[in-house]
Design a protein around this motif. Sequence first.
Motif, short mmCIF file in Angstrom:
data_model
loop_
_atom_site.label_atom_id
_atom_site.label_comp_id
_atom_site.label_asym_id
_atom_site.label_seq_id
_atom_site.Cartn_x
_atom_site.Cartn_y
_atom_site.Cartn_z
N THR A 174 22.51 -3.69 -5.23
CA THR A 174 22.54 -2.33 -5.79
C THR A 174 23.82 -2.01 -6.55
OG1 THR A 174 23.31 -1.52 -3.64
CG2 THR A 174 20.96 -1.31 -4.09
N ARG A 175 24.80 -2.91 -6.49
CA ARG A 175 26.08 -2.67 -7.18
C ARG A 175 26.35 -3.82 -8.14
NH1 ARG A 175 30.00 -1.30 -1.98
NH2 ARG A 175 28.69 0.34 -1.11
N PRO A 176 27.00 -3.52 -9.28
CA PRO A 176 27.33 -4.62 -10.20
C PRO A 176 28.19 -5.68 -9.51
CG PRO A 176 27.71 -2.49 -11.23
CD PRO A 176 27.43 -2.21 -9.78
N THR A 177 27.85 -6.94 -9.72
CA THR A 177 28.63 -8.03 -9.13
C THR A 177 30.02 -8.08 -9.79
OG1 THR A 177 26.53 -9.23 -9.08
CG2 THR A 177 28.50 -10.50 -8.55
N PRO A 178 31.10 -8.10 -8.99
CA PRO A 178 32.43 -8.16 -9.59
C PRO A 178 32.62 -9.41 -10.46
CG PRO A 178 32.57 -7.71 -7.23
CD PRO A 178 31.14 -8.06 -7.52
N GLU A 179 33.47 -9.30 -11.47
CA GLU A 179 33.79 -10.42 -12.35
C GLU A 179 34.22 -11.63 -11.52
OE1 GLU A 179 33.02 -9.95 -15.49
OE2 GLU A 179 33.50 -12.08 -15.70
N ALA B 189 0.82 -1.22 0.00
CA ALA B 189 0.00 0.00 0.00
C ALA B 189 0.86 1.27 0.00
CB ALA B 189 -0.91 0.01 1.23
N ALA B 190 2.02 1.23 0.64
CA ALA B 190 2.67 2.51 0.96
C ALA B 190 4.09 2.70 0.42
CB ALA B 190 2.70 2.69 2.48
N ALA B 191 4.78 1.64 0.09
CA ALA B 191 6.19 1.79 -0.27
C ALA B 191 6.34 2.38 -1.67
CB ALA B 191 6.90 0.44 -0.18
N ALA B 192 7.54 2.79 -2.01
CA ALA B 192 7.82 3.39 -3.33
C ALA B 192 7.54 2.36 -4.43
CB ALA B 192 9.27 3.84 -3.39
N GLU B 193 7.38 2.88 -5.65
CA GLU B 193 6.95 2.03 -6.76
C GLU B 193 7.87 0.82 -6.97
OE1 GLU B 193 6.24 4.30 -10.25
OE2 GLU B 193 5.99 2.48 -11.45
N ASN B 194 9.18 1.06 -6.88
CA ASN B 194 10.12 -0.02 -7.19
C ASN B 194 10.79 -0.56 -5.92
OD1 ASN B 194 11.41 -1.77 -8.96
ND2 ASN B 194 13.18 -0.40 -9.15
N GLY C 271 23.54 -4.29 -11.09
CA GLY C 271 23.19 -3.23 -10.15
C GLY C 271 21.74 -2.83 -10.26
N THR C 272 21.08 -3.30 -11.32
CA THR C 272 19.66 -2.98 -11.50
C THR C 272 18.84 -4.26 -11.62
OG1 THR C 272 20.34 -1.02 -12.70
CG2 THR C 272 18.03 -1.63 -12.90
N THR C 273 19.25 -5.13 -12.53
CA THR C 273 18.49 -6.37 -12.77
C THR C 273 19.38 -7.56 -12.43
OG1 THR C 273 17.57 -5.22 -14.67
CG2 THR C 273 17.15 -7.58 -14.54
N TRP C 274 18.86 -8.49 -11.62
CA TRP C 274 19.68 -9.64 -11.26
C TRP C 274 19.26 -10.87 -12.07
CZ3 TRP C 274 16.71 -13.62 -9.73
CH2 TRP C 274 15.48 -13.33 -9.12
N GLN C 275 20.18 -11.79 -12.15
CA GLN C 275 19.89 -13.08 -12.79
C GLN C 275 20.44 -14.22 -11.94
OE1 GLN C 275 21.63 -11.08 -15.51
NE2 GLN C 275 19.62 -10.40 -16.20
N VAL C 276 19.78 -15.38 -12.02
CA VAL C 276 20.36 -16.59 -11.45
C VAL C 276 21.48 -17.03 -12.38
CG1 VAL C 276 19.92 -19.02 -10.88
CG2 VAL C 276 18.19 -17.28 -10.37
#
Length: 329
Positions: A256-261, A120-125, A291-296
């Motif tokens: 929130t951060r790109p996963t290191p190589e 109900a209350a949190a930010a969109e994303n 940092g934005t979209t994660w994958q298995v």
Amino acid sequence: MSKPVRIAVTGAAGQIGYALLFRLASGEVFGPDQPVHLNLIELPHAMDALGGVVMELDDCAFPTLEGVTTADSDHLEDGFRDADYVMCVGSVPRKQGMERADLLKVNGGIFGPTGRAIDAAAAENVKVIVVGNPCNTNCLIAMSHAPRVPRENWFAMTRLDQNRAKSQLAQKAGVGVGDVNSLAIWGNHSPTMYPDFDHARIKGTPVPQAISDHDWLKGEFLTTVQQRGAAIIKARGASSAASAANAALDTLKDITRPTPEGEVFSAAICSTGQYGIEEGIMCSMPLRTDGTTWQVVEGWEHDEFAQAKIQASVDELKSERDTVRDLLG
Ligand SMILES: NC(=O)C1=CN([C@@H]2O[C@H](COP(=O)(O)OP(=O)(O)OC[C@H]3O[C@@H](n4cnc5c(N)ncnc54)[C@H](O)[C@@H]3O)[C@@H](O)[C@H]2O)C=CC1
Ligand SMILES: O=C([O-])CC(=O)C(=O)O
């Protein structure tokens, strides 16, 4: 200065909260130029204690802390209002002799209202990290009550198990913990979890080559990691708090951060059938993100030993889900 990142934390006056909030406020996660606003939530009777924590936050004079809002758990929507991140810590910890699943009856009921209020209350994303135990199934309950929030935005914490496993491997191999990479946790945050040593690397070498004592890997290593929470409760008389808070911050950084190589991170996410794991349960797996979209991470092969361990943990998750059917939205 940019718009503040708003982070809601439940159970903010508890043990983990006390080890978490000051580091969150300090800029450690989002950097020195990003203001943060903390939305702190507690049970009504703990609001005085929370007031003391807020005084201490003030007294740190963190330049990155733009403000603090408090709310009690009778006003959850106020607490989650506009939150970009929610850390669900508030719940009862287990005592010696209990398993985390024994907390389902005590804590499960917290997570329906939590999910609805986030919806109900949190930010969109909004992104949600569930720490309170049993965290996988609590996360499932909250998620099921929040249809607006995408399933990809829900995480239950297994990063503490990842950190514990890395540390054990580093000590056994006589290397620094930074030399151990790609260590993933599979399954439930419970004694059935599987720390995947086969795909972990020490200075680039697969662990089964770097550590020749395979009996240790399949025996003492696994049980030490699986039972570490209980060992800490036995020794400390209270469950791990500083290391749990540290892992919660690591999880925020992970997503929130790109996963290191060459690295992966662990969190329980909602399975969409990866590795044949039943869809819809919150199962820990190896993840990577930009940092934005994660994958298995796909394509890891498991021998019979690992497959049986992972299956046992998945079966336990399915049985926890069945136990809480009446709490699901
Ligand atoms: N996933 C993981 O790796 C780990 C999870 N945990 C779990 O984290 C949870 C919290 O642990 P601690 O901070 O040590 O416990 P704690 O008892 O010190 O603090 C919990 C706080 O939550 C508050 N609370 C309870 N119900 C609430 C609700 N409905 N809304 C808001 N606040 C509420 C309590 O008033 C208390 O201040 C426990 O369930 C524990 O088992 C702990 C360590 C690791
Ligand atoms: O064991 C517990 O109850 C607390 C916890 O989840 C952990 O330390 O991993």
